[in-house]
Motif scaffolding. Structure first.
Motif, short mmCIF file in Angstrom:
data_model
loop_
_atom_site.label_atom_id
_atom_site.label_comp_id
_atom_site.label_asym_id
_atom_site.label_seq_id
_atom_site.Cartn_x
_atom_site.Cartn_y
_atom_site.Cartn_z
N GLN A 164 13.75 8.94 5.19
CA GLN A 164 12.43 9.56 5.35
C GLN A 164 11.62 9.44 4.06
OE1 GLN A 164 12.65 13.72 6.21
NE2 GLN A 164 11.01 13.62 7.70
N THR A 165 12.30 9.65 2.93
CA THR A 165 11.60 9.58 1.65
C THR A 165 11.17 8.15 1.34
OG1 THR A 165 13.08 11.33 0.94
CG2 THR A 165 11.73 10.32 -0.75
N LEU A 166 12.08 7.21 1.58
CA LEU A 166 11.71 5.81 1.34
C LEU A 166 10.54 5.42 2.24
CD1 LEU A 166 15.17 3.99 1.01
CD2 LEU A 166 13.48 4.33 -0.78
N TYR A 167 10.57 5.91 3.47
CA TYR A 167 9.51 5.61 4.41
C TYR A 167 8.18 6.20 3.91
CZ TYR A 167 7.42 4.70 8.97
OH TYR A 167 6.63 4.22 9.97
N ALA A 168 8.26 7.46 3.46
CA ALA A 168 7.04 8.11 2.94
C ALA A 168 6.52 7.37 1.72
CB ALA A 168 7.33 9.56 2.60
N LEU A 169 7.46 6.94 0.88
CA LEU A 169 7.11 6.19 -0.33
C LEU A 169 6.34 4.92 0.04
CD1 LEU A 169 8.02 6.72 -3.36
CD2 LEU A 169 9.62 4.86 -3.00
N VAL A 170 6.85 4.24 1.06
CA VAL A 170 6.22 3.00 1.49
C VAL A 170 4.86 3.28 2.15
CG1 VAL A 170 6.42 1.20 3.24
CG2 VAL A 170 8.28 1.60 1.65
N LEU A 171 4.82 4.32 2.99
CA LEU A 171 3.55 4.63 3.67
C LEU A 171 2.45 4.90 2.65
CD1 LEU A 171 4.28 6.90 6.75
CD2 LEU A 171 3.75 4.48 6.66
N ASP A 172 2.82 5.59 1.58
CA ASP A 172 1.84 5.88 0.52
C ASP A 172 1.37 4.61 -0.17
OD1 ASP A 172 1.97 8.50 1.00
OD2 ASP A 172 3.05 9.07 -0.81
N ARG A 173 2.18 3.58 -0.09
CA ARG A 173 1.89 2.38 -0.88
C ARG A 173 1.62 1.15 -0.03
NH1 ARG A 173 6.15 3.64 -5.44
NH2 ARG A 173 4.81 5.05 -6.56
N LEU A 174 1.24 1.37 1.21
CA LEU A 174 0.98 0.20 2.07
C LEU A 174 -0.11 -0.67 1.47
CD1 LEU A 174 1.25 1.56 5.71
CD2 LEU A 174 2.81 0.05 4.50
N ALA A 175 -1.12 -0.01 0.89
CA ALA A 175 -2.23 -0.79 0.30
C ALA A 175 -1.72 -1.63 -0.86
CB ALA A 175 -3.33 0.16 -0.17
N GLU A 176 -0.76 -1.08 -1.61
CA GLU A 176 -0.23 -1.84 -2.75
C GLU A 176 0.58 -3.04 -2.25
OE1 GLU A 176 1.82 0.86 -5.32
OE2 GLU A 176 -0.03 1.88 -5.90
N PHE A 177 1.34 -2.82 -1.17
CA PHE A 177 2.10 -3.96 -0.61
C PHE A 177 1.14 -5.00 -0.04
CE2 PHE A 177 5.69 -0.97 -0.70
CZ PHE A 177 6.64 -1.80 -1.26
N ALA A 178 0.04 -4.53 0.55
CA ALA A 178 -0.97 -5.48 1.05
C ALA A 178 -1.55 -6.29 -0.11
CB ALA A 178 -2.08 -4.72 1.77
N THR A 179 -1.78 -5.62 -1.24
CA THR A 179 -2.29 -6.31 -2.41
C THR A 179 -1.30 -7.37 -2.89
OG1 THR A 179 -3.45 -4.31 -3.08
CG2 THR A 179 -3.15 -5.99 -4.77
N LEU A 180 -0.03 -6.97 -2.94
CA LEU A 180 0.99 -7.93 -3.38
C LEU A 180 1.02 -9.14 -2.47
CD1 LEU A 180 4.03 -5.63 -4.29
CD2 LEU A 180 2.56 -6.89 -5.84
N LYS A 181 0.93 -8.88 -1.16
CA LYS A 181 0.92 -10.01 -0.23
C LYS A 181 -0.32 -10.87 -0.44
CE LYS A 181 3.61 -8.26 3.68
NZ LYS A 181 3.59 -8.06 5.13
N ALA A 182 -1.45 -10.21 -0.65
CA ALA A 182 -2.71 -10.96 -0.81
C ALA A 182 -2.66 -11.85 -2.04
CB ALA A 182 -3.88 -9.98 -0.90
#
Lengths: 228, 373
Positions: free
Chosen positions: B271-289
């Motif tokens: 749950q925590t890892l999931y929350a961590l990722v949800l908070d950072r979806l924009a950052e992962f999108a940036t990394l992908k971009a």
């Protein structure tokens, strides 16, 4: 010599049964070393065109060559590699990683490209010094002003010395003074690094930094008639 | 990318702490539950493990050291003639009642050892010496069973099956799997205390000559006396443990509790890892971009999980060592082996990685073009 050659680009968005055409046969050509600004009303297709130029979106039809490479023939992996090594992005909201320092943020593309940590950090430090942030290497985005954040974003975009920079509203989050400073720096760096740039903007105060301004209207690109 | 993952994780200390609590909780629970289980179950084979015999010989159907079936004592002579046997002695384990000064009584296990070799005698004595058991009416009891035996002191008298017994020494922590205290004495007195025939005994304890293969001697004993079974120390220890494991459902109940704790801990981590990722979806999108490959994104997510697992395991094992030091006792021993500690850490690591797959599936769906919106 052309850095970008886009012909007859079409792009539509579908939501359920509704199809909304955004680009309707857009032609767009940019010479190497040129700074072209894209302007136009909201919803005209500027960001969609920029996303297609950045290989983030695929056009429905038309042909596109970026830096001599036909984008439609690239695999997803090749497109990712092209983005990493040849295209630098500057986003409206900087898109910096909050948990990382300015130095670490600039290191990201270098690390993604496989640079060793030490070499990447030296390169990032040089770039941050170049954008006037030598004293802020360890600062986190949350502790920096909007102008400083955009400088970090520009340094990050230039980290791997790309041939093309795509900037989406780079001054939209900045005040007038910071916007001028950023664009002055941006042009200087473009000159130093011999980079081609496409900048989407609504900000008439920075039009003077463009070599050429194009207007996107109803999904087509045309030369802007009046530049402020 | 690992460095990137660690730094982004450290940047969000609140979430990292929450996830760490989950991992630490799991590691501690698995180790303490496992340690208690192994500590308890090891008591089932205590007599075998500390008996100093290389081979245990008993009735054909023996399955637990505490519940033997008697065999003729005279067979010991046949065993002594087998090549490789240094010496073999009869050994008695039986149940009787101890009469207490208060008028009460307590069922006890009487263990009778050979008077000469004292093989299978009490160990870890806190008062007296092992050889004191040879003294007249001598018995050795455990000091942790004092409450059950009306707090006997060395020199005090008790009665076993109506026969006089004197406490001559006391051990510390010689407590069996069952609630009945062990009472160590000589073979002859054990026979009297338990009312067994002096012609019979429970086991033959066999010591081998140096370098002799115990399995070969076991086979020779079986051939020589088909009515008995012969096991090496390790084999009979395992058989005694398995008796309680398989017949009581002890393993299942401990295992179920451990799995439940593991599941709760891992749900917290996931749950925590999931929350961590949800908070950072924009950052992962940036990394992908900006050109992050799928493999690199996976590396970041897995690194998050591994950092959690590693840090949580280290902290958890540290707490386990402290808990073991503070709470482990002969009555409720917490036996944590290196295998248990390592196994639990590997298990938790594996589950952390699996837990990371849930947030990864969310990241996969992130379209890099979203950074333009």
């Amino acid at each position: 010599m052309l850095a970008i050659a886009a012909s007859d680009l079409h792009k539509s968005y579908r939501r359920g049964a509704t199809v909304t055409p955004v680009l309707r046969g857009a032609d767009f050509h940019v010479q190497v070393g040129e700074a072209v600004f894209l302007i136009g009303p909201s919803g005209s297709g500027k960001s969609t065109l920029l996303s297609i130029l950045g290989c983030l979106l695929t056009p429905d039809s038309g042909t596109l060559e970026i830096l001599g490479r036909a984008v439609e023939t690239l695999s997803a992996r090749e497109a990712t590699e092209l983005r990493l090594r040849s295209i630098g992005f500057v986003f409206q909201r900087f898109q910096l990683i909050e948990g990382l320092s300015a130095l670490d943020n600039v290191c990201i593309p270098l690390k993604l490209a496989g640079w060793p940590a030490g070499k990447a950090r030296r390169r990032a430090a040089e770039l941050l010094e170049r954008v006037g942030l030598a004293d802020h290497l360890r600062a986190r985005p949350g502790r920096m002003s909007a102008g400083q954040c955009q400088r970090v974003a520009i340094a990050r975009a230039l980290a791997l010395e790309p041939q093309l920079i795509l900037a989406d509203e780079p001054t939209a989050s900045l005040d007038a003074h910071s916007g001028q400073e950023i664009m002055t720096l941006f042009r200087a760096l473009m000159r130093d690094h011999q980079v081609t740039a496409v900048v989407v903007t609504h900000d008439p105060r920075i039009f003077s930094f463009a070599d050429r301004i194009c207007e996107v209207v109803e999904g087509r690109v045309r030369a802007a008639e009046a530049v402020a | 990318m690992v460095e990137f993952a660690v730094k982004t994780l450290l940047a969000d200390r609140g979430k990292m702490f929450t996830a760490l609590v989950g991992v630490v909780f799991s590691v501690v629970l698995v180790n303490i539950q496992g340690g208690l289980f192994f500590g308890l179950i090891q008591k089932a084979s205590m007599l075998v493990d500390h008996g100093r015999a290389d081979i245990w010989v008993g009735h054909k159907k023996i399955h637990n050291v505490d519940f033997p079936r008697d065999i003729p004592r005279r067979w010991v002579h046949r065993i002594r003639t087998i090549p490789g046997v240094a010496h073999a002695e009869p050994y008695v384990v039986g149940v009787t009642q101890m009469t207490l000064p208060s008028g009460g009584f307590e069922p006890v296990f009487v263990v009778g050892v050979d008077e000469r070799t004292l093989m299978g005698n009490a160990w870890n004595l806190s008062q007296g010496r092992p050889e004191d058991v040879r003294r007249t009416d001598g018995i050795i009891v455990d000091e942790l069973e004092d409450d059950k035996l009306d707090r006997p002191r060395v020199g005090d008298l008790r009665e076993l099956n109506g026969v006089r017994a004197r406490v001559v020494a006391k051990s510390h922590g010689v407590m069996g799997f069952l609630v009945n205290p062990y009472v160590f004495t000589t073979y002859a007195r054990a026979v009297a205390y338990t009312g067994k025939s002096p012609d019979r005994c429970s086991y033959f304890l066999v010591r081998l000559e140096e370098g002799v293969d115990p399995h070969a001697v076991c086979q020779a004993i079986r051939s020589r006396i088909p009515e008995v079974e012969a096991y090496t120390r390790d084999e009979y220890s395992r058989i005694s443990v398995n008796y309680w494991m398989t017949r009581t459902g002890l393993g299942i109940s401990f295992g179920a509790a451990t799995l439940l704790g593991l599941a709760v801990g891992m749900i917290v981590v996931a749950q925590t890892l999931y929350a961590l990722v949800l908070d950072r979806l924009a950052e992962f999108a940036t990394l992908k971009a900006i050109g992050a490959k799928e493999r690199q994104i996976v590396t970041i997510v897995i690194s998050h999980a591994l950092v959690m697992a590693l840090a949580g395991s280290m902290i958890g094992l540290g707490l386990v060592v402290l808990a073991q030091r503070w709470f482990s006792s002969p009555r409720a021993p917490i036996a944590i082996s290196a295998e248990l500690a390592l196994g639990s850490s590997l298990l938790v690591t594996a589950i952390c990685i699996v837990s990371a797959l849930l947030p990864y599936s969310r990241i996969r769906k992130v379209d890099p073009v979203s950074v333009m919106h």
